[in-house]
Design an enzyme around this catalytic site. Structure first.
Site, PDB file in Angstrom:
ATOM      1  N   VAL A   1      50.998  52.255  34.744  1.00 18.79           N
ATOM      2  CA  VAL A   1      50.420  52.850  35.950  1.00 18.79           C
ATOM      3  C   VAL A   1      49.558  51.828  36.674  1.00 18.79           C
ATOM      4  O   VAL A   1      49.669  51.644  37.894  1.00 18.79           O
ATOM      5  CB  VAL A   1      49.596  54.103  35.591  1.00 18.79           C
ATOM      6  CG1 VAL A   1      49.027  54.742  36.862  1.00 18.79           C
ATOM      7  CG2 VAL A   1      50.451  55.112  34.839  1.00 18.79           C
ATOM      8  N   TYR A   2      48.712  51.134  35.940  1.00 18.29           N
ATOM      9  CA  TYR A   2      47.855  50.114  36.534  1.00 18.29           C
ATOM     10  C   TYR A   2      48.696  49.006  37.164  1.00 18.29           C
ATOM     11  O   TYR A   2      48.460  48.599  38.305  1.00 18.29           O
ATOM     12  CB  TYR A   2      46.933  49.531  35.466  1.00 18.29           C
ATOM     13  CG  TYR A   2      46.020  48.441  35.969  1.00 18.29           C
ATOM     14  CD1 TYR A   2      44.895  48.748  36.723  1.00 18.29           C
ATOM     15  CD2 TYR A   2      46.285  47.098  35.686  1.00 18.29           C
ATOM     16  CE1 TYR A   2      44.053  47.752  37.190  1.00 18.29           C
ATOM     17  CE2 TYR A   2      45.443  46.098  36.145  1.00 18.29           C
ATOM     18  CZ  TYR A   2      44.339  46.428  36.899  1.00 18.29           C
ATOM     19  OH  TYR A   2      43.516  45.434  37.354  1.00 18.29           O
ATOM     20  N   SER A   3      49.668  48.525  36.418  1.00 16.83           N
ATOM     21  CA  SER A   3      50.511  47.446  36.928  1.00 16.83           C
ATOM     22  C   SER A   3      51.228  47.873  38.204  1.00 16.83           C
ATOM     23  O   SER A   3      51.301  47.115  39.179  1.00 16.83           O
ATOM     24  CB  SER A   3      51.522  47.032  35.855  1.00 16.83           C
ATOM     25  OG  SER A   3      52.191  45.841  36.207  1.00 16.83           O
TER      26      SER A   3
ATOM     27  N   SER B   1      50.198  50.030  40.376  1.00 21.25           N
ATOM     28  CA  SER B   1      49.237  50.092  41.483  1.00 21.25           C
ATOM     29  C   SER B   1      48.973  48.711  42.063  1.00 21.25           C
ATOM     30  O   SER B   1      48.793  48.555  43.274  1.00 21.25           O
ATOM     31  CB  SER B   1      47.927  50.738  41.016  1.00 21.25           C
ATOM     32  OG  SER B   1      47.147  49.871  40.219  1.00 21.25           O
TER      33      SER B   1
END
Length: 242
Positions: A152-154, A156
């Site tokens: 999810v972070y990647s 974003s």
């Protein structure tokens, strides 16, 4: 000695901690007046006592749409105009997607993606009218490599890589430079969600950098001649293996 940002008005979101605070301090060191944008009023007040009267606190909750929309008005009211926006505020989610809380996904994407786009959208008419400006987004090496333990972070940060590249093309004709700084793992509270084994290994082998080292890259980007844009600066710990 006159600083390289003397006379400039900058604003840094998430400015009361981590990379944001290091960026505030670095810009102050180069002579800028800096609007520290954060939702933690108490932390900002404490920091302003230490940093002096060239740093101005501005309480904004970027996850509250109404508050987020006030960022430029607050900056203009407190500092008169805006030359530099460092859209730095962000959060982190690591681990397998199947174990990730759905509300946490919404919060992170709203902060890492939506708030950045909204902040840029809010300030660019002001910068276009002035015919000059700098916008820097804090992205991540995860915006260039699909890190398997942080989908999810990647994702974003990949969104921010695309956003920066498109906005650079839209705004360069108006005298506005747009770029991103993409650090590897930085010693900050965001690493609290890292897999314990990954964090332990990173600490043991020196695969972490300090926020100041990212802020140094931001200053380098901001102080190039106006005919030069640093679109993306990737800042890695030497021993980081990805």
């Amino acid at each position: 000695m006159v600083g390289k940002l003397e006379g400039k008005i900058a604003a840094v979101t998430g400015g009361a901690s981590g990379i944001g605070l290091a960026s505030v301090e670095a810009m102050l060191g180069e002579g800028a007046t800096v609007v520290m944008v954060d939702r933690d009023q108490k932390a900002m007040e404490t920091l302003c006592e230490r940093l002096g009267n060239k740093v101005i606190p501005l309480k904004v909750d970027l996850l509250d749409p109404a508050s987020c929309a006030t960022i430029l008005d607050g900056i203009i009211e407190k500092a008169g105009h805006l030359d530099i926006l460092h859209a730095n505020a962000g959060s982190y989610i690591g681990g397998d997607l199947t174990e990730t809380d759905l509300d946490a996904i919404d919060r992170m994407l709203n902060l890492n993606v939506n708030a950045v786009m909204k902040n840029v959208r809010t300030v660019i008419p002001h910068m276009i009218e002035r015919g000059s400006g700098d916008i820097i987004v804090t992205s991540s090496v995860a915006g260039h490599f699909p890190v398997p333990w942080e989908p999810v972070y990647s994702a974003s940060k990949w969104a921010m890589t695309c956003f920066v590249q498109t906005m650079r093309r839209q705004l360069n004709k108006h005298g506005i430079r747009v770029g991103q700084v993409s650090p590897g793992p930085v010693i900050s509270a965001l690493l609290a969600d890292w897999p314990e084994e990954n964090l332990r290994k990173a600490k043991e082998n020196g695969s972490l950098i300090e926020p100041k080292e990212v802020a140094d890259a931001v200053i380098f980007m901001l102080t190039r001649a106006r005919n030069v844009t640093i679109r993306d600066m990737i800042v890695l710990p030497t021993n980081f293996d990805i």
